[in-house]
Design an enzyme around this catalytic site. Structure first.
Site, PDB file in Angstrom:
ATOM      1  N   LYS A  97      -1.952  10.914  -8.403  1.00  0.00           N
ATOM      2  CA  LYS A  97      -2.346   9.512  -8.550  1.00  0.00           C
ATOM      3  C   LYS A  97      -3.105   9.236  -9.862  1.00  0.00           C
ATOM      4  O   LYS A  97      -2.992   8.164 -10.436  1.00  0.00           O
ATOM      5  CB  LYS A  97      -3.226   9.079  -7.372  1.00  0.00           C
ATOM      6  N   GLU A 119      -5.702  -0.867  -3.742  1.00  0.00           N
ATOM      7  CA  GLU A 119      -5.497  -0.591  -2.326  1.00  0.00           C
ATOM      8  C   GLU A 119      -5.376   0.930  -2.182  1.00  0.00           C
ATOM      9  O   GLU A 119      -5.018   1.612  -3.141  1.00  0.00           O
ATOM     10  CB  GLU A 119      -4.189  -1.252  -1.838  1.00  0.00           C
ATOM     11  N   SER A 385       2.587  17.247  -4.540  1.00  0.00           N
ATOM     12  CA  SER A 385       1.902  16.030  -4.975  1.00  0.00           C
ATOM     13  C   SER A 385       0.387  16.058  -4.833  1.00  0.00           C
ATOM     14  O   SER A 385      -0.316  15.405  -5.591  1.00  0.00           O
ATOM     15  CB  SER A 385       2.468  14.816  -4.230  1.00  0.00           C
TER      16      SER A 385
END
Ligand SMILES: *Cc1c(COP(=O)(O)O)cnc(C)c1O
Length: 399
Positions: A97, A119, A385
């Site tokens: 991210k 969010e 990830s």
């Protein structure tokens, strides 16, 4: 896969933000100036030398890139093939991210915005956003579903420690979809000074393209790393889990036009695709508009969004980004799914065989290994990830 595929249209949306029939910008009139400004400026700002230098420097010195491409010897032996793990779990803050939030905070800065909203589902995007806001001294407000606040407590504490305000979303399933609705509502109320950092390849154009470009560093690195170890920059398979689809978009990006590379996207089947408690959007979804773009989403016959379910907060979302909807529709990528139970099993298996505790989201990508047939010489890259620290409470229940 047919040869009639327009590869360029798979990778880049048209000027209105469409990937095939999916994408676009379906936004309330109040947000039109914001989205229009972003659409006009995102490519010119991000293509300047100044932006690129700042982005690359933060990716390297702050996020810790390039992340390793790890040859998973034990898994490779077990499945009789060559399995590489792209270690996004080793990024600062524990997941891919941060690649995107670094890009977007630099863009927000260039646009002169002082207030940042976001969010978050698993909390990884919220933490990554709070992190770059702390770095840049910008106010940060993160919307998070009440249910996710409970199941991802360590990430809530991290955001607060980084100086962000975490606001619970209490409507609907109290998860990611509802947090996104709250963030959009906030943006509508503060269109002038606020920049909305969306955490995946979803939302109105230009977000899906912008986020895919920021995350594309993943496949760029995979290419050069593979070239060094195998002599060939192309793998035979790339596997990634799909919530909204940003880690998959990043891992696929530079391989989308390489038709020999098989792209496998793994959705969360929850308790099973037909159980009524699932988040397998391509299996259960149809075309509709969610959070600003036309894509595939889980909805009833009269267009009400169906509440998704997944054990992993990051995959607990009723849609996928338009890039992925088009990869699915064109059959360029193969969409598979893994259940909660399969993901848990895969997470424990990776921990024991390779000494890596993956995020629950990532575990879905790992879970399909047992169902696929690979050849001895195949080169299989899995996008790892994120790391599993945030999921320990869930893992502890299954020890
Ligand atoms: C957020 C998250 C995901 C799902 O989001 P995508 O946009 O689909 O990548 C997957 N894995 C981890 C570790 C995450 O934090």
């Amino acid at each position: 896969m047919s040869d009639k595929i327009n590869y360029n249209a798979l990778l880049h949306p048209d000027k209105n933000g469409y990937y095939g029939e999916f994408g676009g910008a379906f936004i309330p009139e109040m947000l039109y100036p914001n989205v229009q400004e972003l659409k006009k400026k995102y490519l010119s700002i991000t293509s300047t030398k100044r932006f690129k230098t700042a982005f690359d420097k933060l990716l390297k010195d702050f996020a810790g890139r390039p992340t390793p491409l790890f040859y998973a010897e034990n898994l490779s032996r077990q499945y009789g093939t060559n399995i590489y793990l792209k270690r996004e779990d080793l990024c600062h803050t524990g997941a891919h991210k941060i690649n995107n939030t670094i890009g977007q905070i630099l863009l927000a800065e260039a646009l002169g915005k002082k207030r940042i909203i976001a969010e978050t589902g698993a909390g990884q995007h919220g933490v990554a956003t709070a992190t770059v806001c702390a770095l840049k001294g910008l106010e940060c407000i993160v919307y998070m579903g009440e249910k996710d606040i409970e199941r991802q407590a360590p990430n809530v504490a991290r955001m607060q420690m980084l100086g962000a305000t975490v606001v619970p979303a209490v409507s609907g399933s109290k998860t990611l979809k509802d947090a996104t609705n709250e963030a959009i509502r906030d943006w509508i109320n503060h269109p002038e000074d606020t920049y909305y950092i969306i955490g995946s390849v979803v939302g109105p154009h230009p977000y899906p393209d912008m986020v895919a470009r920021f995350q594309s560093v993943i496949s760029k690195e995979i290419k050069s790393q593979l070239k060094k170890v195998t002599g060939n920059e192309l793998p035979t398979h790339v596997i990634a889990c799909v919530g909204g689809g940003s880690n998959a978009a990043g891992a696929f990006y530079h391989f989308i036009k390489e038709k020999k590379v098989k792209l496998l996207a793994v959705e969360a089947a929850g308790c099973g695709v037909t159980s009524g408690m699932s988040a397998a959007t391509t299996q259960l979804g149809s075309t509709g508009i969610l959070h600003g773009s036309m894509s595939l989403l889980m909805q009833t016959a009269d267009g009400q969004v169906v509440e998704p379910h997944s054990i992993s907060a990051g995959l607990d979302y009723p849609g996928i980004g338009p890039l992925h909807a088009n990869l699915y529709r064109s059959k360029r990528a193969t969409f598979l799914s893994a259940t909660d139970a399969e993901a848990l099993e895969a997470a424990f298996h990776l921990a024991k065989t390779e000494g890596i505790i993956p995020a629950l989201e990532t575990a879905h990508a790992l879970a399909i290994l047992k169902n696929e047939k690979f050849k001895k010489d195949d080169v299989v890259v899995i996008c790892l990830s994120g790391r599993g620290d945030k999921d320990l409470a869930t893992y502890m229940k299954h020890l």
